[in-house]
Design an enzyme around this catalytic site. Sequence first.
Site, short mmCIF file in Angstrom:
data_model
loop_
_atom_site.label_atom_id
_atom_site.label_comp_id
_atom_site.label_asym_id
_atom_site.label_seq_id
_atom_site.Cartn_x
_atom_site.Cartn_y
_atom_site.Cartn_z
N ARG A 26 0.82 -1.21 0.00
CA ARG A 26 0.00 0.00 0.00
C ARG A 26 0.86 1.26 0.00
NH1 ARG A 26 -4.85 -2.60 3.74
NH2 ARG A 26 -5.94 -3.51 1.95
N TYR A 79 -7.12 0.07 -6.64
CA TYR A 79 -6.64 -1.25 -6.23
C TYR A 79 -5.85 -1.21 -4.92
CZ TYR A 79 -2.35 -0.36 -9.17
OH TYR A 79 -1.22 0.12 -9.78
N GLU A 80 -5.52 -2.40 -4.42
CA GLU A 80 -4.93 -2.57 -3.08
C GLU A 80 -5.83 -1.99 -1.99
OE1 GLU A 80 -2.48 -4.32 -2.04
OE2 GLU A 80 -1.65 -4.91 -3.96
N GLY A 81 -7.14 -2.10 -2.20
CA GLY A 81 -8.12 -1.53 -1.29
C GLY A 81 -8.45 -0.12 -1.73
#
Length: 593
Positions: A297, A440-442
Amino acid sequence: MADYKAPLREMNFLLHEVFAAEKLWAELPGLAGAVDRETADAILEEMAKLAANTLDPINRSGDEEGCHWNDGAVTTPQGFKEAYATFCEGGWGGLLGNPEYGGMGMPKMLGAQVEEMINASNISFALYPVLTNGACLAIDAHASEALKQKYLPKMYEGTWAGAMDLTEPHAGTDLGIIRTKAEPRGDGSCSITGSKIFITGGDQDLSDNVIHLVLAKLPDAPKGPRGISLFLVPKYSVNEDGSIGEHNHVSCGSIEHKMGIKASATCAMNFDGAQGWLVGEENKGLAAMFTMMNYERLGVGIQGLGASDRSYQNAIEYARDRIQSRSPEGVKQPQKAADPIIVHPDVRRMLLTQKALVSGGRALSTYVAKWLDTSKFGEGDEKKKAEGMVALLTPVVKAFVTDMGLDCTILGQQVFGGHGYIREWGQEQLVRDVRITQIYEGTNGIQALDLVGRKTVANGGTLFELFAADVQSFIDSQVDREGMVEFLQPLAAELQRLRESTEKMVAASQEDPNAPGAASVEYLHLFGYVSYAFMWAKIVAAALPKVDADSFYLGQVKTARFYFARLLPRTQALAGSVNAGSATLMDLEQELF
């Protein structure tokens, strides 16, 4: 488009003068002796060359050609295989890797600068090694010794790449409802069956093998996220001697046709009884996955930062060359038909906003990387504190830096006017490429919920107080220094504003279940702007003594003044939104939307 030039002066300034990286590296027990300033500077200089000479030249062509899928095989754009081979020959894939298995063991503070250069020059290319790095982190932290010995050396070399297989068509953020199954085979391995989507680098023609880390559920696993396990599943089986064996029933069903990052293969992956091995404990797959999430992140935040800096570099060169109208102060270039657009206040507003946000984001990503290094290589109370700081700041650096990334690429596009909207100048590609970093990645909304819910409300603001104490300690250490008061007073006031908003939000959440979600995005942005103010104050503290000797330092101080005067006041509106409660959000009936 301007040729990419790595901002080495600023990177070295942050590492060595603002954050005293070499002192930290020497003091961390698990890192002592691994790197010194000479080594760090040499690494940055070499990556600057690779980014400018190898990665940047194939960025636009890679976007125009994109990846191709044919009968289950993915082909990357022309030039990517050669660039990847050059990247691997330089040992870059193992820069942060465990030395026990062939990695270089470098600190994340250094790695963050390297990642920025790769992303600024070519985000699509950067995604291939960054996913491998993430997979290596999880394997190194949780896999058996046999799996580490078998897979990590080849992955650090880049001979084999990695992919993270989480998302399913019906299960994005809510991983607890995944359907991929893992059936024990009786030989210590499992048979993995299921489908995954949006898998970056799930297949490509750059490496000889792709090592997938797959979330799946064993028989009789608990429902929800507590029943998820993590498995290592190679595309091709690996023989006992380390050679590649048979195809392992792992296939790419298609690739996505996307808005941006077109040279990065985003794959739909099928596992049809593929052989896989458990990584970590049964039903503890999310814990194993989250080992690499803080790094990943931060890495996505750095993607946003890289695109921001690339946009700024393009825009500043264009603004110096493009002539339109005369300066409000009078003619600046009488020998020409008009003055360069950089003389106009609104163009300077856009450029300075970019410059302030890029430098603030670079400082924040370095600051978070410092805490990652301390949490990995430190000991005792300092290690525990670092773990708390990483938990708190990871959603901020992921979401705020990428939100500002989109803003900065749009500002750069706006400086170009109509030329920014056409492909020739490269600005529209940056807008398209950076957009995914907010998703993306949350998604950034999920990051905001994580910051507010798990990282703040759930512990009554305890983690926030770690950050507040660090800011206050800095203020106290600088309070008597000449020239610092104009930055310390507003920083102290903004820290108090953030603290009051935090306390009100925590209190409101005890009575109103919608309060955290209603305040989350504005709260994260409030936190982000205050964090940047902290970073700019630290930058000024390092630059002030040298302003008369070098114009670089004077530029840092003047940019800080712009940030405090023109961007930091946005916190007033954000705090108002945070404190407004959830009523106006939730009172409108669904049929009235």
